[in-house]
Write an enzyme that holds these catalytic residues in place. Structure first.
Site, PDB file in Angstrom:
ATOM      1  N   PHE A 127      -0.954  -0.703   7.605  1.00  0.00           N
ATOM      2  CA  PHE A 127       0.333  -0.479   8.254  1.00  0.00           C
ATOM      3  C   PHE A 127       0.487   0.987   8.667  1.00  0.00           C
ATOM      4  CE2 PHE A 127       1.142  -4.277   5.815  1.00  0.00           C
ATOM      5  CZ  PHE A 127       2.110  -4.983   6.528  1.00  0.00           C
ATOM      6  N   ASP A 128       0.924   1.200   9.901  1.00  0.00           N
ATOM      7  CA  ASP A 128       1.527   2.477  10.248  1.00  0.00           C
ATOM      8  C   ASP A 128       2.860   2.537   9.497  1.00  0.00           C
ATOM      9  OD1 ASP A 128       2.099   4.885  11.780  1.00  0.00           O
ATOM     10  OD2 ASP A 128       3.456   3.634  12.974  1.00  0.00           O
ATOM     11  N   MET A 129       3.552   3.681   9.512  1.00  0.00           N
ATOM     12  CA  MET A 129       4.801   3.778   8.754  1.00  0.00           C
ATOM     13  C   MET A 129       6.028   3.882   9.659  1.00  0.00           C
ATOM     14  SD  MET A 129       5.772   6.373   5.610  1.00  0.00           S
ATOM     15  CE  MET A 129       6.090   7.812   6.650  1.00  0.00           C
TER      16      MET A 129
ATOM     17  N   ASP B  54       3.015   0.570  16.148  1.00  0.00           N
ATOM     18  CA  ASP B  54       4.114   0.483  17.106  1.00  0.00           C
ATOM     19  C   ASP B  54       3.984   1.475  18.257  1.00  0.00           C
ATOM     20  OD1 ASP B  54       6.686   2.783  16.439  1.00  0.00           O
ATOM     21  OD2 ASP B  54       4.762   2.781  15.414  1.00  0.00           O
TER      22      ASP B  54
END
Length: 220
Positions: free
Chosen positions: A6-8, A167
């Site tokens: 995951f990106d944050m 994202d």
């Protein structure tokens, strides 16, 4: 699927509007206006890359590291004390489902180590993610693949068996350069990034689950 990364910011939680306001105020105090095009250009990039550009473009007088240091700690304090900050709807359920299937999880964010630790601690996610990597941990930030390759190395899994959830355009590019599958989350109304290179684009985490992720490996 040997791991999900995951990106944050903008993926686990919606911090980007808060960050934009913080950076706009910071730049205004330095005597110039920060444009939306600059903000969009550096989505997913490290603070070092962002401030290196600003120092050069606006002839700022302090060393780049000074601005990075101030941003790192001031914004982390702001996040720590912001009562409105919350995980994006549905992402916690996805994390729990993946853990139920014993999928190793990681965070790979361009954010500072201080900011990542602030977020992980605030939402009690220390036991959810086996690895957390900051943009400070690699020489080249997104859109280069280094951060994702370091995650796969630390998890001891092959990049081709990893899925990244991102994202930003820079994040998607980095994931694909690393040879990984990529799911782009575009469910936040302010997200104007070009995510077309992702293997799958979703607007809500309710559209994503373990089986949907597994099916990405059937796509040639």
């Amino acid at each position: 699927m040997d791991a999900v990364i995951f990106d944050m910011d903008g993926t686990l939680l919606d911090t980007e509007p808060l960050m934009d306001v913080f950076l706009i105020k910071s730049c205004r105090s330095l005597g110039f206006e920060l444009t939306e095009s600059i903000l969009e250009q550096f989505r997913g990039c490290t603070s070092l890359a962002f401030w290196t550009y600003l120092v050069r473009e606006f002839n700022l007088t302090q060393p780049v590291e000074e601005y990075v240091f101030k941003e790192k700690y001031a914004f982390s304090e702001e996040l720590k004390n912001n009562p409105t900050l919350a995980l994006i709807e549905g992402v916690e359920a996805l994390i729990e489902e993946l853990l139920k299937f014993e999928v190793p999880l990681a965070i790979a964010s361009s954010a500072s180590r201080v900011r990542i630790n602030t977020i992980v601690g605030r939402f009690r996610m220390e036991t959810k993610f086996r690895v957390t990597i900051s943009g400070e941990d690699v020489e080249r930030g997104k859109p280069e693949p280094d951060i994702f390759l370091l995650v796969s190395e630390q998890l001891n899994v092959h990049p081709s068996r990893c899925i990244v959830i991102e994202d930003s355009e820079n994040g998607v590019k980095a994931a694909k350069k690393a040879g990984m599958k990529c799911v782009a989350f575009s469910g936040l109304g302010h997200n104007k990034q070009n995510l077309s290179n992702a293997d799958l684009i979703i607007t809500a985490y309710s559209n994503l689950n373990y089986r949907v992720l597994q099916r990405l490996f059937e796509i040639k």
